[in-house]
Design a protein around this motif. Structure first.
Motif, PDB file in Angstrom:
ATOM      1  N   THR A  27       0.891  -1.071   0.021  1.00 57.57           N
ATOM      2  CA  THR A  27      -0.162   0.049  -0.680  1.00 57.57           C
ATOM      3  C   THR A  27       0.835   0.754  -0.345  1.00 57.57           C
ATOM      4  O   THR A  27       2.013   1.443   0.243  1.00 57.57           O
ATOM      5  CB  THR A  27      -0.980   0.193   1.287  1.00 57.57           C
ATOM      6  N   PRO A  28       0.433   2.312   0.056  1.00 52.64           N
ATOM      7  CA  PRO A  28       1.470   3.691  -0.190  1.00 52.64           C
ATOM      8  C   PRO A  28       2.191   3.459   1.417  1.00 52.64           C
ATOM      9  O   PRO A  28       3.190   4.092   1.256  1.00 52.64           O
ATOM     10  CB  PRO A  28      -0.092   4.704  -0.187  1.00 52.64           C
ATOM     11  N   ALA A  29       1.498   2.926   2.532  1.00 54.93           N
ATOM     12  CA  ALA A  29       2.219   3.182   3.620  1.00 54.93           C
ATOM     13  C   ALA A  29       3.052   2.711   4.148  1.00 54.93           C
ATOM     14  O   ALA A  29       3.026   2.410   5.133  1.00 54.93           O
ATOM     15  CB  ALA A  29       0.923   3.333   4.570  1.00 54.93           C
ATOM     16  N   GLY A  30       3.043   1.213   3.059  1.00 57.38           N
ATOM     17  CA  GLY A  30       3.734   0.008   3.136  1.00 57.38           C
ATOM     18  C   GLY A  30       3.420  -1.432   2.899  1.00 57.38           C
ATOM     19  O   GLY A  30       2.445  -1.201   2.781  1.00 57.38           O
ATOM     20  N   GLU A  32       0.939  -4.469   3.028  1.00 54.71           N
ATOM     21  CA  GLU A  32      -0.689  -4.124   4.590  1.00 54.71           C
ATOM     22  C   GLU A  32      -0.656  -4.731   5.820  1.00 54.71           C
ATOM     23  O   GLU A  32       0.743  -5.952   6.014  1.00 54.71           O
ATOM     24  CB  GLU A  32      -1.516  -5.563   3.833  1.00 54.71           C
ATOM     25  N   HIS A  33      -0.858  -4.245   6.471  1.00 61.53           N
ATOM     26  CA  HIS A  33      -0.996  -5.133   7.991  1.00 61.53           C
ATOM     27  C   HIS A  33       0.533  -4.417   8.874  1.00 61.53           C
ATOM     28  O   HIS A  33       0.567  -4.280  10.167  1.00 61.53           O
ATOM     29  CB  HIS A  33      -1.177  -5.942   7.993  1.00 61.53           C
ATOM     30  N   ASP A  34       1.336  -3.924   7.801  1.00 59.75           N
ATOM     31  CA  ASP A  34       3.248  -3.374   8.585  1.00 59.75           C
ATOM     32  C   ASP A  34       2.491  -2.046   9.578  1.00 59.75           C
ATOM     33  O   ASP A  34       2.168  -1.298   9.895  1.00 59.75           O
ATOM     34  CB  ASP A  34       3.650  -3.299   7.538  1.00 59.75           C
ATOM     35  N   ARG A  35       3.323  -2.292  11.083  1.00 57.04           N
ATOM     36  CA  ARG A  35       2.973  -1.698  11.976  1.00 57.04           C
ATOM     37  C   ARG A  35       1.758  -1.577  12.049  1.00 57.04           C
ATOM     38  O   ARG A  35       1.316   0.195  11.728  1.00 57.04           O
ATOM     39  CB  ARG A  35       4.153  -0.596  11.121  1.00 57.04           C
ATOM     40  N   THR A  36       0.430  -1.346  11.787  1.00 54.53           N
ATOM     41  CA  THR A  36      -0.509  -0.709  11.719  1.00 54.53           C
ATOM     42  C   THR A  36      -1.073  -0.585  12.707  1.00 54.53           C
ATOM     43  O   THR A  36      -2.247   0.019  13.753  1.00 54.53           O
ATOM     44  CB  THR A  36      -1.401  -2.311  10.907  1.00 54.53           C
ATOM     45  N   HIS A 129      -5.738   8.296   9.589  1.00 59.23           N
ATOM     46  CA  HIS A 129      -3.740   8.352   9.286  1.00 59.23           C
ATOM     47  C   HIS A 129      -3.593   8.920   8.228  1.00 59.23           C
ATOM     48  O   HIS A 129      -3.977   8.478   7.613  1.00 59.23           O
ATOM     49  CB  HIS A 129      -3.457   7.058   9.744  1.00 59.23           C
ATOM     50  N   SER A 130      -2.726  10.237   9.002  1.00 54.91           N
ATOM     51  CA  SER A 130      -1.750  11.402   7.838  1.00 54.91           C
ATOM     52  C   SER A 130      -0.796  11.006   7.739  1.00 54.91           C
ATOM     53  O   SER A 130      -0.605  12.957   9.159  1.00 54.91           O
ATOM     54  CB  SER A 130      -2.816  12.556   7.313  1.00 54.91           C
ATOM     55  N   ARG A 131       0.033  10.981   7.721  1.00 52.54           N
ATOM     56  CA  ARG A 131       2.015  10.570   8.340  1.00 52.54           C
ATOM     57  C   ARG A 131       2.964  10.976   7.373  1.00 52.54           C
ATOM     58  O   ARG A 131       2.904   9.739   6.360  1.00 52.54           O
ATOM     59  CB  ARG A 131       2.090   9.588   9.072  1.00 52.54           C
ATOM     60  N   VAL A 137      12.683  11.025  -1.120  1.00 52.17           N
ATOM     61  CA  VAL A 137      11.674  10.374  -1.875  1.00 52.17           C
ATOM     62  C   VAL A 137      10.885  11.058  -0.609  1.00 52.17           C
ATOM     63  O   VAL A 137      10.491   9.824   0.335  1.00 52.17           O
ATOM     64  CB  VAL A 137      11.688   9.647  -2.936  1.00 52.17           C
ATOM     65  N   PRO A 138       9.783  11.558  -0.371  1.00 51.62           N
ATOM     66  CA  PRO A 138       9.364  11.762   0.626  1.00 51.62           C
ATOM     67  C   PRO A 138       8.040  10.554   0.316  1.00 51.62           C
ATOM     68  O   PRO A 138       7.504  10.168  -0.760  1.00 51.62           O
ATOM     69  CB  PRO A 138       8.388  13.019   0.999  1.00 51.62           C
ATOM     70  N   GLY A 139       6.869  10.138   1.684  1.00 49.84           N
ATOM     71  CA  GLY A 139       6.002   9.602   1.349  1.00 49.84           C
ATOM     72  C   GLY A 139       5.539   8.670   2.429  1.00 49.84           C
ATOM     73  O   GLY A 139       5.566   9.929   3.546  1.00 49.84           O
ATOM     74  N   THR A 140       4.687   8.102   3.149  1.00 46.43           N
ATOM     75  CA  THR A 140       3.531   8.148   4.524  1.00 46.43           C
ATOM     76  C   THR A 140       3.899   6.580   5.011  1.00 46.43           C
ATOM     77  O   THR A 140       4.419   6.021   4.527  1.00 46.43           O
ATOM     78  CB  THR A 140       2.274   7.828   3.609  1.00 46.43           C
ATOM     79  N   THR A 141       3.722   6.589   6.155  1.00 48.60           N
ATOM     80  CA  THR A 141       3.212   5.570   6.659  1.00 48.60           C
ATOM     81  C   THR A 141       2.748   4.952   7.858  1.00 48.60           C
ATOM     82  O   THR A 141       2.138   5.933   8.219  1.00 48.60           O
ATOM     83  CB  THR A 141       5.091   4.357   7.057  1.00 48.60           C
ATOM     84  N   GLY A 142       2.250   3.338   7.980  1.00 49.73           N
ATOM     85  CA  GLY A 142       1.528   3.931   9.734  1.00 49.73           C
ATOM     86  C   GLY A 142       2.148   4.097  10.750  1.00 49.73           C
ATOM     87  O   GLY A 142       2.938   5.405  10.720  1.00 49.73           O
ATOM     88  N   PHE A 143       2.738   2.856  11.625  1.00 48.68           N
ATOM     89  CA  PHE A 143       3.644   3.577  13.207  1.00 48.68           C
ATOM     90  C   PHE A 143       5.028   2.875  12.836  1.00 48.68           C
ATOM     91  O   PHE A 143       5.459   2.742  13.725  1.00 48.68           O
ATOM     92  CB  PHE A 143       2.381   2.325  13.646  1.00 48.68           C
ATOM     93  N   ALA A 144       5.251   2.946  11.439  1.00 45.80           N
ATOM     94  CA  ALA A 144       6.546   2.767  11.404  1.00 45.80           C
ATOM     95  C   ALA A 144       7.681   3.450  12.385  1.00 45.80           C
ATOM     96  O   ALA A 144       6.721   4.427  12.754  1.00 45.80           O
ATOM     97  CB  ALA A 144       6.888   2.647   9.904  1.00 45.80           C
TER      98      ALA A 144
END
Length: 296
Positions: A27-30, A32-36, A129-131, A137-144
């Motif tokens: 997914t855009p954040a890595g 799927e389910h990683d550091r969710t 959630h928005s981070r 290169v910028p991006g996004t992630t969950g709780f990583a």
């Protein structure tokens, strides 16, 4: 030589044991389910193996398409959680990032508090959630910690372990570094440092920064206990970063979501002009260093 994806890992609960995958949705954040999910203290600060190495032996399992989180740990009764995707928010923080998490209830909090021996609550990434992550290169992630994916290579591990062995130490497995992607089939140690853009499966990834290591690689991921000064001590001999700390692997952003699988070729579409920082001036210690069994 063309790199291949040798291993794939997801870490559903931040700081806890990883799940090895044959295929993965990116997914855009890595992955799927990683550091969710993550456990936090009473102050909302994330629980980490830095202070709670026992997290390493907490084994999470995602079931029913993400609707269920199953947890197990030595000495604890298995716990099965019906995931709350929405509900009461708790303020949470990961280093300099402040945000919110969906509280997963008192039973989950009691389970983690008992396992870690410290008052804790379990939270999930909320729908809003928005981070934004930093780096080239910028991006996004969950709780990583800071980025969507962590990439390392077998050749880097082999080189590191050859140096550890030359100093009389025992080799370390790749799970000490908690990577998402492990690349193989390239003999150059730390070649991943030079990758700037790559396509694997149907996903495209881009370099953000090198991964500066904290003390977590000194935790034995199979026992949840600190295991001495390696590999940080040896990395300090040849992988010191100008801004401080030592590095192993790279952090990348997701440019195009897609799917990955073990064995996928990794087509590097852009390389850095700089050479990797793997002590090129000295004779290589590595020829055919063997990798130890891994518990990831």
């Amino acid at each position: 030589m063309t790199p291949l994806i040798a291993r794939l890992f997801s870490y559903p609960v931040k700081g806890c044991a990883g799940t090895e995958l044959d295929t993965a949705v990116v997914t855009p954040a890595g992955i799927e389910h990683d550091r969710t999910f993550m456990a936090v203290g009473e102050d909302g600060v994330f629980r980490s193996q830095r202070r709670h190495p026992a997290l390493a032996v907490v084994r999470p399992e995602i079931a029913d398409g993400g609707k269920v989180l199953a947890l197990s740990a030595p000495g604890a009764e298995p716990f099965r959680l019906a995931v709350r995707f929405d509900g009461p928010r708790l303020p949470v923080s990961v280093f300099t990032w402040d945000g919110a998490g969906v509280d997963q209830g008192d039973e989950a909090a009691e389970w983690f508090s008992a396992v870690l021996g410290a008052p804790s609550r379990l939270v999930r990434v909320p729908p809003e959630h928005s981070r934004v992550t930093s780096g080239e290169v910028p991006g996004t992630t969950g709780f990583a910690d800071a980025h969507a994916l962590h990439v390392a290579s077998e050749s880097s591990l082999d080189y590191l372990n050859s140096r550890i062995a030359a100093a009389g130490g025992a080799p370390v497995p790749i799970d000490r570094f908690r990577p998402n992607l492990v690349l193989s089939d390239v003999d150059e140690p730390h070649f991943e440092d030079r990758i700037r853009r790559m396509v694997a499966g149907s996903a495209e990834l881009a370099y953000a920064k090198v991964c500066v290591r904290c003390p977590v690689p000194m935790v034995d991921q199979s026992t949840g206990r600190k295991a001495g000064k390696e590999p940080i001590r040896t990395l300090a001999g040849y992988r010191r970063e100008p801004g401080g700390g030592v590095s192993f692997g790279i952090k990348v952003a997701v440019v195009r979501p897609g799917q990955l699988a073990k064995g996928d070729e990794v087509m590097v579409t852009s390389w850095s002009a700089e050479s990797s920082s793997a002590a090129a001036a000295e004779p290589p210690l590595m020829a055919t260093a063997s990798r130890p069994p891994e518990s990831g």
